[in-house]
Enzyme design. Sequence first.
Site: not given
Ligand code: BGC
Length: 486
Positions: A93, A138, A327, A183, A325, A395
């Site tokens: 990607r 992006h 995290y 995002e 995405n 992501e």
């Molecule tokens: C974004 C990335 C960023 C990653 C880590 C995501 O919100 O799409 O561009 O590097 O988080 O912060």
Amino acid sequence: MWAKIIFVSIFGISQVLGAYVFPKDFIFGAATASFQIEGAWNESGKSESCWDHIAHYTNEIDDHSNGDVACDSYHKLDEDIKVLKELGVDSYRFSISWPRILPEGFSNKVNPDGIRYYNELIDKLLANDITPLVTIYHWDHPQSLQLLGGWTNPRMVEYFADYARVAFEHFGDRVKQWATFNEPQQFCREKIWGEAPSLGSVALDAVAPYLCAHTLIRAHAKAYHIYKNEFANQKGKLGIVLNLPWTEPLTNTTKDIVATNRDLEFQFGIYAHPIFTKDGDFPKLVKERVANLSKLQSFKKSRLPEFTEEDVKEIRGTADFLGINHYSTSLTSDASDEIDLFTPSINNDRAVKSTIDPSWPASEIFWLYDVPWGLYKALMYVKNYTNNHPVYITENGFCEEAIDDQGRVHYYQGYLQSLSDAISDGANIVAYYAWSLLDNFEWHRGYTKRFGLYHVNFTDPSRPRTARSSAKWLKNFIHDVKSNNL
Ligand code: BGC
């Protein structure tokens, strides 16, 4: 374990690997973004992007760095392909830089060298059996369009659609997976507006984020229709990438439970609801809340613009897949009693506070913790919210600098387990992309925070890439999944 094997075979899932379960054609990939890796900021016809401008002229980047060279991927395409191949991924990607292919922002002037670069990248990926997933936007639009108001300017709907058409025209014969935006909730809130302090806090914090949402959702829908009507013969898929951090109520009081739902609707629902539900509109909760608070604050109309009936028809159902995405996870509590509702801002509209559980393992960036069950919960929430629409995890990753990055290995082990559990429990997940292939320019954090499976030495002009322990772990993992799947 036995029960699990019986369970997965009932649903036709063909592979069991220890406790991990993946469908036969599941896609594993790695992700990057143009501004974060390409460099060559003003070479071969590329113009200044809004992020070049922020990095060059403001004090907003922690280490005062910029994207002028970054990972130098513009000149190191073969090295990027080499590490992708080494990892054994099915897909890559990456994103297209708008100012690299349309330096003035508009489609009347296409930069041949920009087209050449992405053609070369796509061709080399395909020659190596790696399928591209291309993000059209992006965050790095041309600075010229920023000066015209950026995403607060409704004409961006057309400018973006024209830009997307150029991408489909030039690359769509070989690219079969497209994401319009990455995002929106991040960039609609980002300090991109902040570089014009004279905007004032009301325009900046209370009006711009909603104008941006209203504009880009229409831009997404327009690009979708162009793709489906003018490029039907390309037979590809088009979606949008939304950010979904998970959040749980801090306590089991009604106030905190209601606040958590409100938080999700303000962060995720604003973008997901119009596209992925029958309504084709912003969530009711958000519309009512912003309208009521706007009234209380003496605005004549809601600060959240309305979609017309025609917009709703245009927007509803405009995605073949939802990119997520994900995290980290947080704990939400109600902040209604602590804020001044007369002060207009999107944060006051949301009225929540976030915290974490101190027992969660921390990464090296303040907002990211290793909480694998958060991914499982997020995926089950999405399943329910979208009526189990196909999802790509676009992501997922951890911030850690060490080459022997055991924290990141632990993170990927746990998150892939949660992904597998969600798939076993019926979530319609098609693909998983790790963020990121390489260390890169981490926006406001510059080069101080690292997310790469591969370490990049930014002080060496040749920008060498070195595999971290996590790259080796993921490579073995993908290899094991594939060989058990044969
Ligand atoms: C974004 C990335 C960023 C990653 C880590 C995501 O919100 O799409 O561009 O590097 O988080 O912060």
